[in-house]
Write an enzyme that holds these catalytic residues in place. Structure first.
Site, PDB file in Angstrom:
ATOM      1  N   PRO A  10      50.572  45.243  46.248  1.00 16.41           N
ATOM      2  CA  PRO A  10      49.908  45.549  47.520  1.00 16.41           C
ATOM      3  C   PRO A  10      48.486  44.997  47.635  1.00 16.41           C
ATOM      4  O   PRO A  10      47.734  44.994  46.669  1.00 16.41           O
ATOM      5  CB  PRO A  10      49.886  47.082  47.550  1.00 16.41           C
ATOM      6  CG  PRO A  10      50.050  47.508  46.130  1.00 16.41           C
ATOM      7  CD  PRO A  10      50.910  46.455  45.487  1.00 16.41           C
ATOM      8  N   ASN A  11      48.199  44.557  48.837  1.00 15.96           N
ATOM      9  CA  ASN A  11      46.875  44.056  49.251  1.00 15.96           C
ATOM     10  C   ASN A  11      46.523  42.683  48.683  1.00 15.96           C
ATOM     11  O   ASN A  11      45.482  42.130  49.028  1.00 15.96           O
ATOM     12  CB  ASN A  11      45.756  45.063  48.921  1.00 15.96           C
ATOM     13  CG  ASN A  11      45.958  46.379  49.635  1.00 15.96           C
ATOM     14  OD1 ASN A  11      46.163  46.383  50.851  1.00 15.96           O
ATOM     15  ND2 ASN A  11      45.948  47.476  48.909  1.00 15.96           N
ATOM     16  N   ARG A  18      39.269  39.614  50.616  1.00 24.28           N
ATOM     17  CA  ARG A  18      39.199  40.994  50.116  1.00 24.28           C
ATOM     18  C   ARG A  18      38.236  41.104  48.926  1.00 24.28           C
ATOM     19  O   ARG A  18      38.459  40.468  47.888  1.00 24.28           O
ATOM     20  CB  ARG A  18      40.614  41.391  49.653  1.00 24.28           C
ATOM     21  CG  ARG A  18      40.682  42.694  48.934  1.00 24.28           C
ATOM     22  CD  ARG A  18      42.028  42.892  48.259  1.00 24.28           C
ATOM     23  NE  ARG A  18      42.051  44.188  47.616  1.00 24.28           N
ATOM     24  CZ  ARG A  18      42.822  44.505  46.601  1.00 24.28           C
ATOM     25  NH1 ARG A  18      43.679  43.630  46.120  1.00 24.28           N
ATOM     26  NH2 ARG A  18      42.771  45.698  46.074  1.00 24.28           N
ATOM     27  N   TYR A  23      37.298  39.925  43.308  1.00 25.73           N
ATOM     28  CA  TYR A  23      38.495  39.089  43.131  1.00 25.73           C
ATOM     29  C   TYR A  23      38.254  37.601  43.331  1.00 25.73           C
ATOM     30  O   TYR A  23      39.163  36.798  43.123  1.00 25.73           O
ATOM     31  CB  TYR A  23      39.608  39.577  44.082  1.00 25.73           C
ATOM     32  CG  TYR A  23      39.966  41.029  43.838  1.00 25.73           C
ATOM     33  CD1 TYR A  23      40.526  41.420  42.620  1.00 25.73           C
ATOM     34  CD2 TYR A  23      39.735  42.006  44.795  1.00 25.73           C
ATOM     35  CE1 TYR A  23      40.839  42.745  42.369  1.00 25.73           C
ATOM     36  CE2 TYR A  23      40.047  43.336  44.560  1.00 25.73           C
ATOM     37  CZ  TYR A  23      40.592  43.701  43.337  1.00 25.73           C
ATOM     38  OH  TYR A  23      40.901  45.015  43.089  1.00 25.73           O
ATOM     39  N   ASN A  75      51.706  41.293  39.079  1.00 24.02           N
ATOM     40  CA  ASN A  75      50.441  41.995  39.284  1.00 24.02           C
ATOM     41  C   ASN A  75      50.788  43.176  40.188  1.00 24.02           C
ATOM     42  O   ASN A  75      50.895  43.020  41.405  1.00 24.02           O
ATOM     43  CB  ASN A  75      49.398  41.083  39.941  1.00 24.02           C
ATOM     44  CG  ASN A  75      48.073  41.813  40.132  1.00 24.02           C
ATOM     45  OD1 ASN A  75      47.987  43.027  39.950  1.00 24.02           O
ATOM     46  ND2 ASN A  75      47.038  41.065  40.516  1.00 24.02           N
ATOM     47  N   ALA A  78      47.429  48.079  42.943  1.00 25.60           N
ATOM     48  CA  ALA A  78      47.112  49.516  42.870  1.00 25.60           C
ATOM     49  C   ALA A  78      48.264  50.336  42.277  1.00 25.60           C
ATOM     50  O   ALA A  78      48.029  51.381  41.643  1.00 25.60           O
ATOM     51  CB  ALA A  78      46.750  50.027  44.256  1.00 25.60           C
ATOM     52  N   HIS A  81      48.466  51.793  38.603  1.00 26.27           N
ATOM     53  CA  HIS A  81      47.842  53.042  38.169  1.00 26.27           C
ATOM     54  C   HIS A  81      48.576  54.287  38.664  1.00 26.27           C
ATOM     55  O   HIS A  81      48.228  55.391  38.269  1.00 26.27           O
ATOM     56  CB  HIS A  81      46.387  53.081  38.658  1.00 26.27           C
ATOM     57  CG  HIS A  81      45.689  51.748  38.544  1.00 26.27           C
ATOM     58  ND1 HIS A  81      45.472  51.137  37.335  1.00 26.27           N
ATOM     59  CD2 HIS A  81      45.209  50.877  39.492  1.00 26.27           C
ATOM     60  CE1 HIS A  81      44.861  49.974  37.534  1.00 26.27           C
ATOM     61  NE2 HIS A  81      44.699  49.794  38.839  1.00 26.27           N
ATOM     62  N   ASP A  88      59.386  52.571  35.640  1.00 28.42           N
ATOM     63  CA  ASP A  88      60.773  52.796  35.247  1.00 28.42           C
ATOM     64  C   ASP A  88      61.633  51.570  35.542  1.00 28.42           C
ATOM     65  O   ASP A  88      62.542  51.238  34.774  1.00 28.42           O
ATOM     66  CB  ASP A  88      61.345  54.024  35.972  1.00 28.42           C
ATOM     67  CG  ASP A  88      60.832  55.336  35.380  1.00 28.42           C
ATOM     68  OD1 ASP A  88      60.146  55.302  34.338  1.00 28.42           O
ATOM     69  OD2 ASP A  88      61.112  56.407  35.975  1.00 28.42           O
ATOM     70  N   GLU A  99      52.375  41.575  32.559  1.00 26.10           N
ATOM     71  CA  GLU A  99      51.507  42.173  33.579  1.00 26.10           C
ATOM     72  C   GLU A  99      50.194  41.398  33.642  1.00 26.10           C
ATOM     73  O   GLU A  99      49.614  41.084  32.599  1.00 26.10           O
ATOM     74  CB  GLU A  99      51.243  43.635  33.196  1.00 26.10           C
ATOM     75  CG  GLU A  99      50.319  44.364  34.147  1.00 26.10           C
ATOM     76  CD  GLU A  99      49.996  45.792  33.646  1.00 26.10           C
ATOM     77  OE1 GLU A  99      50.725  46.321  32.780  1.00 26.10           O
ATOM     78  OE2 GLU A  99      48.994  46.350  34.130  1.00 26.10           O
ATOM     79  N   HIS A 101      46.315  40.935  35.875  1.00 28.45           N
ATOM     80  CA  HIS A 101      45.341  41.383  36.874  1.00 28.45           C
ATOM     81  C   HIS A 101      44.210  40.379  36.949  1.00 28.45           C
ATOM     82  O   HIS A 101      43.758  39.869  35.905  1.00 28.45           O
ATOM     83  CB  HIS A 101      44.750  42.746  36.500  1.00 28.45           C
ATOM     84  CG  HIS A 101      45.782  43.815  36.375  1.00 28.45           C
ATOM     85  ND1 HIS A 101      46.300  44.464  37.459  1.00 28.45           N
ATOM     86  CD2 HIS A 101      46.418  44.301  35.288  1.00 28.45           C
ATOM     87  CE1 HIS A 101      47.207  45.331  37.039  1.00 28.45           C
ATOM     88  NE2 HIS A 101      47.311  45.248  35.732  1.00 28.45           N
ATOM     89  N   LEU A 102      43.735  40.152  38.157  1.00 28.55           N
ATOM     90  CA  LEU A 102      42.590  39.251  38.337  1.00 28.55           C
ATOM     91  C   LEU A 102      41.344  39.837  37.684  1.00 28.55           C
ATOM     92  O   LEU A 102      40.606  39.154  36.977  1.00 28.55           O
ATOM     93  CB  LEU A 102      42.334  39.044  39.839  1.00 28.55           C
ATOM     94  CG  LEU A 102      43.430  38.281  40.588  1.00 28.55           C
ATOM     95  CD1 LEU A 102      43.449  38.683  42.052  1.00 28.55           C
ATOM     96  CD2 LEU A 102      43.231  36.785  40.449  1.00 28.55           C
ATOM     97  N   SER A 103      41.098  41.118  37.944  1.00 35.49           N
ATOM     98  CA  SER A 103      39.874  41.760  37.449  1.00 35.49           C
ATOM     99  C   SER A 103      40.136  42.442  36.104  1.00 35.49           C
ATOM    100  O   SER A 103      41.296  42.691  35.742  1.00 35.49           O
ATOM    101  CB  SER A 103      39.373  42.783  38.474  1.00 35.49           C
ATOM    102  OG  SER A 103      40.301  43.848  38.604  1.00 35.49           O
ATOM    103  N   ARG A 108      36.211  48.697  35.222  1.00 34.53           N
ATOM    104  CA  ARG A 108      36.048  49.203  36.587  1.00 34.53           C
ATOM    105  C   ARG A 108      36.151  50.736  36.607  1.00 34.53           C
ATOM    106  O   ARG A 108      35.948  51.375  35.585  1.00 34.53           O
ATOM    107  CB  ARG A 108      37.071  48.515  37.502  1.00 34.53           C
ATOM    108  CG  ARG A 108      36.873  46.987  37.537  1.00 34.53           C
ATOM    109  CD  ARG A 108      37.823  46.308  38.487  1.00 34.53           C
ATOM    110  NE  ARG A 108      37.640  46.773  39.866  1.00 34.53           N
ATOM    111  CZ  ARG A 108      38.508  46.551  40.853  1.00 34.53           C
ATOM    112  NH1 ARG A 108      39.607  45.843  40.600  1.00 34.53           N
ATOM    113  NH2 ARG A 108      38.286  47.016  42.052  1.00 34.53           N
TER     114      ARG A 108
END
Ligand code: DQA
Length: 146
Positions: A10-11, A18, A23, A75, A78, A81, A88, A99, A101-103, A108
């Site tokens: 998402p996003n 953004r 990012y 990725n 959100a 978390h 699952d 997995e 992630h950019l950040s 954070r």
């Protein structure tokens, strides 16, 4: 050819505008373009998808094995978390999952320090922007033995 499925959560469709301080200004199509170049060089098939919907991501992961996907780079954004359902799905899918992630999620807010997906993924890469995806794709290629 082996096939790698890249899932953007998402996003991530908003990348480019953004929170550029976190990012960067890279867009999702620029990320996909880089990965597609890499796939061509390394002779693997690539499919990229972006979804803002948890259930849709669960469905896509659940169908990966029957669609002959050899590895997944995700990725979960959100949902990393929060989503027991995506965790699952990853755990059940029978396909190795990387997995990314950019950040650096560990640098954070505290709520981002926990990934529900990481314990059932082959591994996690975070904090390197576009390079997280490139390294993650490299890891996925490695997992399928190419
Ligand atoms: C993210 C990190 C997540 O915490 C956040 O919710 C995102 C993007 C990253 O790529 O850095 O949407 O997954």
């Amino acid at each position: 050819m082996p096939k790698i499925l890249v899932i953007h959560g998402p996003n991530l469709n908003l990348l480019g505008t953004r929170e550029v301080n976190i990012y960067g200004d890279i867009t999702i199509s620029e990320i996909n373009k880089e990965l597609k170049k890499m796939a061509k060089k390394r002779k693997v098939d690539i499919e990229t998808i972006q979804s803002n919907h948890e259930g849709e991501i669960v469905d896509i992961i659940g169908k990966a094995n029957s669609k002959k996907v050899d590895a997944i780079l995700i990725n979960p954004a959100a949902y990393t978390h929060t989503s027991v359902a995506i965790r699952d799905a990853v755990s059940a899918c029978g396909v190795p999952v990387v997995e990314a992630h950019l950040s650096n999620i560990y640098a954070r807010e505290e709520f981002r320090h926990t990934s529900l997906v990481a314990p059932v993924a082959k591994g996690q890469i975070c904090g390197f922007g576009l390079m997280s995806y490139i390294l993650g794709f490299e890891a996925a290629i490695n997992l399928i033995g190419k």
